[in-house]
Write an enzyme that holds these catalytic residues in place. Structure first.
Site, mmCIF file in Angstrom:
data_model
loop_
_atom_site.group_PDB
_atom_site.id
_atom_site.type_symbol
_atom_site.label_atom_id
_atom_site.label_comp_id
_atom_site.label_asym_id
_atom_site.label_seq_id
_atom_site.Cartn_x
_atom_site.Cartn_y
_atom_site.Cartn_z
ATOM 1 N N LYS A 26 0.833 -1.208 0.000
ATOM 2 C CA LYS A 26 0.000 0.000 0.000
ATOM 3 C C LYS A 26 0.867 1.257 0.000
ATOM 4 O O LYS A 26 0.633 2.197 -0.769
ATOM 5 C CB LYS A 26 -0.925 0.011 1.219
ATOM 6 C CG LYS A 26 -1.774 -1.237 1.412
ATOM 7 C CD LYS A 26 -2.791 -1.411 0.323
ATOM 8 C CE LYS A 26 -3.802 -2.499 0.657
ATOM 9 N NZ LYS A 26 -3.228 -3.863 0.778
ATOM 10 N N LYS A 41 -8.627 1.410 4.372
ATOM 11 C CA LYS A 41 -8.158 0.023 4.243
ATOM 12 C C LYS A 41 -6.919 -0.206 5.096
ATOM 13 O O LYS A 41 -6.125 0.714 5.333
ATOM 14 C CB LYS A 41 -7.861 -0.311 2.780
ATOM 15 C CG LYS A 41 -6.856 0.585 2.069
ATOM 16 C CD LYS A 41 -6.780 0.215 0.590
ATOM 17 C CE LYS A 41 -5.870 1.155 -0.180
ATOM 18 N NZ LYS A 41 -5.825 0.805 -1.622
ATOM 19 N N ARG A 55 -5.318 -4.353 -13.094
ATOM 20 C CA ARG A 55 -4.037 -4.937 -12.698
ATOM 21 C C ARG A 55 -3.111 -4.918 -13.922
ATOM 22 O O ARG A 55 -3.414 -5.504 -14.955
ATOM 23 C CB ARG A 55 -4.253 -6.362 -12.193
ATOM 24 C CG ARG A 55 -2.973 -7.198 -12.062
ATOM 25 C CD ARG A 55 -1.951 -6.645 -11.073
ATOM 26 N NE ARG A 55 -2.489 -6.422 -9.752
ATOM 27 C CZ ARG A 55 -2.608 -7.367 -8.808
ATOM 28 N NH1 ARG A 55 -2.241 -8.603 -9.080
ATOM 29 N NH2 ARG A 55 -3.078 -7.047 -7.620
ATOM 30 N N ARG A 88 -10.603 -5.566 -13.202
ATOM 31 C CA ARG A 88 -11.400 -6.398 -12.295
ATOM 32 C C ARG A 88 -12.641 -5.582 -11.904
ATOM 33 O O ARG A 88 -12.535 -4.626 -11.146
ATOM 34 C CB ARG A 88 -10.555 -6.811 -11.098
ATOM 35 C CG ARG A 88 -9.368 -7.693 -11.535
ATOM 36 C CD ARG A 88 -8.272 -7.752 -10.516
ATOM 37 N NE ARG A 88 -7.683 -6.437 -10.285
ATOM 38 C CZ ARG A 88 -6.790 -6.187 -9.330
ATOM 39 N NH1 ARG A 88 -6.387 -7.137 -8.530
ATOM 40 N NH2 ARG A 88 -6.297 -4.968 -9.185
ATOM 41 N N ARG A 115 -15.447 -3.151 -4.432
ATOM 42 C CA ARG A 115 -14.163 -3.813 -4.627
ATOM 43 C C ARG A 115 -14.199 -4.653 -5.895
ATOM 44 O O ARG A 115 -15.142 -5.415 -6.111
ATOM 45 C CB ARG A 115 -13.814 -4.703 -3.421
ATOM 46 C CG ARG A 115 -13.776 -3.964 -2.097
ATOM 47 C CD ARG A 115 -13.706 -4.945 -0.933
ATOM 48 N NE ARG A 115 -14.894 -5.796 -0.888
ATOM 49 C CZ ARG A 115 -15.018 -6.840 -0.059
ATOM 50 N NH1 ARG A 115 -14.033 -7.146 0.767
ATOM 51 N NH2 ARG A 115 -16.124 -7.563 -0.063
ATOM 52 N N ASP A 153 -1.830 -1.694 -9.393
ATOM 53 C CA ASP A 153 -3.281 -1.542 -9.383
ATOM 54 C C ASP A 153 -3.616 -0.095 -9.734
ATOM 55 O O ASP A 153 -3.129 0.841 -9.080
ATOM 56 C CB ASP A 153 -3.857 -1.896 -8.014
ATOM 57 C CG ASP A 153 -3.820 -3.395 -7.749
ATOM 58 O OD1 ASP A 153 -3.524 -4.157 -8.687
ATOM 59 O OD2 ASP A 153 -4.082 -3.798 -6.600
ATOM 60 N N GLU A 209 -2.046 0.794 -5.677
ATOM 61 C CA GLU A 209 -1.199 -0.159 -4.959
ATOM 62 C C GLU A 209 -0.115 -0.667 -5.899
ATOM 63 O O GLU A 209 -0.277 -0.665 -7.119
ATOM 64 C CB GLU A 209 -2.002 -1.353 -4.429
ATOM 65 C CG GLU A 209 -2.988 -1.019 -3.333
ATOM 66 C CD GLU A 209 -3.668 -2.263 -2.759
ATOM 67 O OE1 GLU A 209 -3.132 -3.379 -2.929
ATOM 68 O OE2 GLU A 209 -4.730 -2.106 -2.136
ATOM 69 N N ASN A 259 1.853 -4.229 -5.983
ATOM 70 C CA ASN A 259 1.895 -5.555 -5.385
ATOM 71 C C ASN A 259 3.210 -6.249 -5.718
ATOM 72 O O ASN A 259 3.512 -6.485 -6.895
ATOM 73 C CB ASN A 259 0.718 -6.385 -5.898
ATOM 74 C CG ASN A 259 -0.616 -5.798 -5.488
ATOM 75 O OD1 ASN A 259 -1.136 -6.112 -4.434
ATOM 76 N ND2 ASN A 259 -1.162 -4.924 -6.325
#
Length: 317
Positions: A126, A161, A211, A226, A234, A274, A282, A284
């Protein structure tokens, strides 16, 4: 060039055959004729200054009813492997850190670790995005209730979050009415003892949380959007989001250009960005997914692309 490649992952018995990205990597490595060695984090240990593991030879197949064969476990030095893929899912807890420390000992002996252990420790998924403020939405990182309330008052529609979650877990949207604001702050911060992130809500989430996979700092030319289920905020596939492949936009490519050089410098060969709307949310680095979905929709072989990069780097080492 034949390589001995190990993988540290969650139990292979429990992975999703249709979606698992680690399996795509293993298929590609085996296709290149490399030896595969299987480990779970608890199989790694230290003895008399040497990082070792109880590892098993592995073969993989594209048969959903029998997609792997694992041989007898045997103890060997981690440094006996040319490459180790670190693919353990979060949570990023002390055990995860200990695993990276053992892998780092092998790295110092010449084993290539993907992704680099120090970078896995240094870059929270994050917080890493905040290194590129020009790419991010308005956000706040704090455990202070007053600051979180002020952020909500300013932006009216926000996302709260935790910093250590995955798969969309414990993500809350608080709209202008502020319903349950207090209890959400108390729960996520554990009454002011845990730091969390607040972000301005990005309405483009209805079009998908994209993504983007990065291979040694360069993007795959398609993203997996997504798309949330009806009534959800979400888009994570783990909570029912639908994956739809799309070509990268000019803004996506600009974000990749901002982030890519740092990924290369830090030894982060396989990373998932993201992006919602125009914003990076984000980065990842632990065990990014979505290889299989993009491979299937665009006739790609991202696992093989990654193995080719690994092979080139080993040859040039």
């Amino acid at each position: 060039m034949t390589l001995k490649i190990g993988i540290v992952m969650d139990p292979i018995d429990g992975i999703n055959y249709k979606k698992d990205s680690s399996l795509a990597m293993l298929w590609a490595a085996q296709q290149k004729g490399w030896e595969l060695w299987y480990m779970e984090p608890q199989h790694l240990f230290l003895r008399d200054g040497k990082a070792r593991a109880n590892m098993a030879p592995l073969s993989v197949d594209m048969n959903p009813d029998s997609f792997f064969t694992r041989g007898e476990y045997q103890i060997a030095d981690l440094s006996s492997l040319d490459v180790i893929l670190m693919r353990k899912d979060p949570p990023f807890n002390n055990e995860f850190v200990y695993t990276t420390l053992l892998l780092e000992m092998a790295e110092k002996k010449g084993t290539m670790i993907v992704n680099r252990p120090q970078s896995l420790r240094d870059f929270n998924e994050k917080l890493f995005a905040t290194h590129f403020p020009q790419c991010c939405p308005p956000l706040l990182v704090t455990s202070d209730s007053a600051l979180l309330r002020a952020f909500h008052a300013e932006h009216q529609d926000v996302i709260f979050k935790p910093l250590d979650g995955m798969g969309g877990a414990s993500i809350f949207r608080i709209t202008a009415d502020g319903v349950n604001l207090g209890v959400i702050i108390e729960t996520l911060t554990e009454h002011g003892t845990q730091t969390i992130m607040a972000q301005k809500y990005i309405p483009e989430i209805i079009d998908g949380d994209k993504r983007i996979l990065m291979l040694d700092g360069e993007p795959v030319p398609y993203a997996l959007a997504r798309i949330p289920m009806a009534g959800e905020t979400r888009g994570n596939l783990a909570v029912g989001g639908r994956g739809e492949g799309r070509p990268l936009t000019d803004r996506d490519r600009w974000i990749c250009e901002q982030v890519g050089p740092t990924l290369r410098e830090q030894g982060l060969l396989f990373v998932g960005l993201d992006v919602i709307g125009d914003y990076l949310t984000e980065i990842n680095v632990t065990s990014p997914t979505c290889i299989r979905e993009l491979d299937n929709q665009f006739d790609l072989d991202i696992g093989m692309q990654l193995m080719n990069i690994i092979e080139e780097k080993r040859n040039n080492a």
